[in-house]
Design a protein around this motif. Structure first.
Motif, mmCIF file in Angstrom:
data_model
loop_
_atom_site.group_PDB
_atom_site.id
_atom_site.type_symbol
_atom_site.label_atom_id
_atom_site.label_comp_id
_atom_site.label_asym_id
_atom_site.label_seq_id
_atom_site.Cartn_x
_atom_site.Cartn_y
_atom_site.Cartn_z
ATOM 1 N N ILE A 197 34.313 49.077 40.275
ATOM 2 C CA ILE A 197 35.048 47.924 39.749
ATOM 3 C C ILE A 197 34.315 47.389 38.529
ATOM 4 C CG2 ILE A 197 35.796 45.571 40.250
ATOM 5 C CD1 ILE A 197 35.969 46.406 43.200
ATOM 6 N N THR A 210 39.624 41.567 34.411
ATOM 7 C CA THR A 210 39.509 42.842 35.102
ATOM 8 C C THR A 210 39.704 44.020 34.154
ATOM 9 O OG1 THR A 210 40.247 44.140 37.006
ATOM 10 C CG2 THR A 210 41.940 42.978 35.760
ATOM 11 N N ASP A 267 40.563 47.248 35.394
ATOM 12 C CA ASP A 267 41.353 48.353 35.958
ATOM 13 C C ASP A 267 42.676 47.836 36.509
ATOM 14 O OD1 ASP A 267 41.255 48.160 39.085
ATOM 15 O OD2 ASP A 267 39.196 47.795 38.433
ATOM 16 N N ASN A 287 42.912 46.329 40.290
ATOM 17 C CA ASN A 287 42.418 44.963 40.432
ATOM 18 C C ASN A 287 43.249 43.964 39.634
ATOM 19 O OD1 ASN A 287 39.986 44.790 42.223
ATOM 20 N ND2 ASN A 287 39.352 46.472 40.910
ATOM 21 N N VAL A 324 45.597 43.101 42.217
ATOM 22 C CA VAL A 324 44.969 42.212 43.195
ATOM 23 C C VAL A 324 44.932 40.777 42.686
ATOM 24 C CG1 VAL A 324 42.801 41.650 44.364
ATOM 25 C CG2 VAL A 324 43.585 44.025 44.277
ATOM 26 N N PHE A 325 44.518 40.597 41.444
ATOM 27 C CA PHE A 325 44.437 39.237 40.910
ATOM 28 C C PHE A 325 45.823 38.635 40.674
ATOM 29 C CE2 PHE A 325 40.021 40.497 39.722
ATOM 30 C CZ PHE A 325 39.385 39.484 40.419
#
Length: 493
Positions: free
Chosen positions: A70, A126, A128, A131, A134-135
């Motif tokens: 990450i 971020t 990638d 992620n 995800v955020f």
């Protein structure tokens, strides 16, 4: 030094979790959340200065090197957006102190407010795609809670639509990430940029690009996927509506600009022409919705749609000048739109309504409120010498010099219709005969207007200090158009 990249995400998420323990102590929550947003803003500004001086910074979690681990990446564009989100987060929080009821505060308002800022800042930093997903989810889950605060029937009905469209968008986002990973074997953005250049943006990758564009168009409220926004943003309290109107759609716009300057930039004649068409349609139909309304907050909500069209217009033109104009426009819109939503909340606090036909004469009884709105309104419409003019000017100039006369004409027309709808609000709400009672005329608005003053001042500053700010925007655009700098910072070489 690079560990500072995690702080704009770590501080609000940690404090948000901590505030859950103080549910029955609103004063403690206010103090801790105030410290959190101010500290986040200070760190964000420091990070932006650091990146400007030293270049792109990266943070590899657990010392796992990219593209396997990450990674957070702070370039000029990302830090620029983090500063803006932290600024708006702080101002809307302080405004909420004077307007939110204790009942709303008791239902975890402050924790979810900070969780939303966590998601927004994480999406900007971020490195990638997974992620980023995800955020997005962290941001959206927090927004689901905030949008129903108050629990009115209208809020619950319209927030249901908001949740459904965003859940569908999230599913499509996950499908897109899986699809792109299946084709390229990576989700790291810098690595994806390399793989796209090697494979070529044809066939399967082109499909992935279009799916991502659809996903981000849903989040950013682009044509024809904007139908959920106007009614959803009408129901929440002013502090929440301002936060949503200023920030949430910009996360989608940020993602479009990031992905289509870094990863999918091999077939500009197709993807960016499609983006330019979407920009024109978004501007035009969004402003038509605003012109047709006679409700203060609904007009502002429709203008979110029309204004995001200018931002993606800069990407569609895909020149240094146009992208710099889009970056400038994002800053202008975040600041002015937050100010306008908060000012709408002040007028509703005084008059008890947002229906234009039931309002009037506020200029006489609340002149400061009236003139703060007027400055913000003409800035949104693009009247010189305020920020709206200098953010639209490079976009229109570039469209004309590159031969994109239709989109340039649409942008000018939308500016005129925006001015018309803003003047309609001013005439109905602030001009003319006083329709509110003498008791309402005596309501003090100083405490409500105080947090908004920095936003109105910033709109003026963005206009009068246009040259240095636009110079910075040009540097942001240059970095966006030089993906090798981003790739080398993340992967080395």
């Amino acid at each position: 030094m690079n560990n500072i990249l995690i702080l704009p995400v770590l501080i609000p998420v940690f404090m948000g979790a901590l505030l859950i323990l103080f549910q029955k102590k609103p004063m403690v929550q206010r103090i801790l959340s105030s410290i959190t947003v101010l500290l986040t803003l200070a760190i964000s500004v420091y990070l932006a200065i650091l990146v400007y001086q030293r270049g792109i910074l990266t943070l590899e979690f657990g010392d796992w090197q990219a593209p396997f681990g990450i990674v957070f990446v702070a370039d000029l564009f990302a830090t620029f957006m983090v500063v803006l989100s932290s600024l708006i987060g702080a101002i809307c929080l302080f405004y909420g102190f004077t307007t939110l009821s204790k009942k709303r505060e008791a239902y975890f308002y402050y924790p979810f407010y900070l969780f939303l800022l966590t998601g927004v800042n994480g999406a900007f930093l971020t490195g990638d795609l997974f992620n980023l997903f995800v955020f997005f989810e962290v941001m959206l889950i927090a927004s689901y809670i905030l949008i129903v605060f108050g629990g009115t029937g209208y809020q619950l009905r319209e927030s249901f639509k908001y949740v459904i469209i965003n859940v569908f968008g999230s599913i499509l986002f996950l499908v897109a990430v899986a699809y792109i990973y299946g084709v390229t074997g990576t989700v790291n953005m810098a690595h994806l940029a390399q793989r796209t250049a090697e494979i070529g943006q044809t066939g399967a990758l082109q499909v992935g690009a279009i799916i991502l564009l659809i996903v981000f168009a849903m989040k950013g409220a682009l044509f024809p996927l904007y139908f959920w926004l106007p009614r959803s943003y009408y129901g929440p309290p002013a502090a929440v509506a301002a936060l949503f109107g200023a920030l949430l759609t910009k996360v989608g716009i940020y993602a479009i600009i990031r992905v289509f300057t870094l990863i999918f930039n091999q077939d500009v004649s197709f993807t960016h022409t499609l983006i330019l068409i979407l920009a024109g349609l978004t501007m035009f139909f969004g402003v038509l919705g605003a012109v047709a309304q006679y409700d203060f907050k609904r007009i502002l909500a429709y203008h979110i749609i029309s204004q995001v069209g200018y931002m993606v217009m800069g990407l569609g033109l895909y020149t240094k000048l146009a992208i710099a104009g889009a970056v400038y426009y994002i800053a202008h819109h975040i600041i002015v739109k937050a100010a306008l939503f908060l000012l709408a909340g002040v007028t509703q606090h005084v008059t008890g309504t947002t229906d234009l036909k039931k309002m009037g004469g506020l200029l006489k009884t609340h002149p400061l409120l009236a003139w703060m709105f007027f400055i913000s309104a003409i800035s949104l419409a693009g009247i010189p010498p305020l920020s709206g003019f200098f953010s639209k000017l490079p976009l229109i100039l570039d469209s004309m010099t590159t031969g994109h006369y239709i989109i340039g004409g649409v942008a000018l027309l939308v500016g005129l219709l925006t001015l018309f709808s803003m003047l309609k609000i001013f005439i109905y709400v602030f001009w003319g005969k006083q329709t509110h009672t003498e008791e309402q005329a005596k309501i003090s608005t100083w405490r409500l207007l105080l947090p908004i003053m920095p936003l109105v001042a910033l709109s003026i500053i963005l206009g009068f200090a246009a040259e240095p700010i636009f110079t910075y925007s040009l540097e942001v655009a240059e970095q966006l158009l030089s993906p090798d700098d981003y790739i080398n910072a993340v992967l080395g070489g």
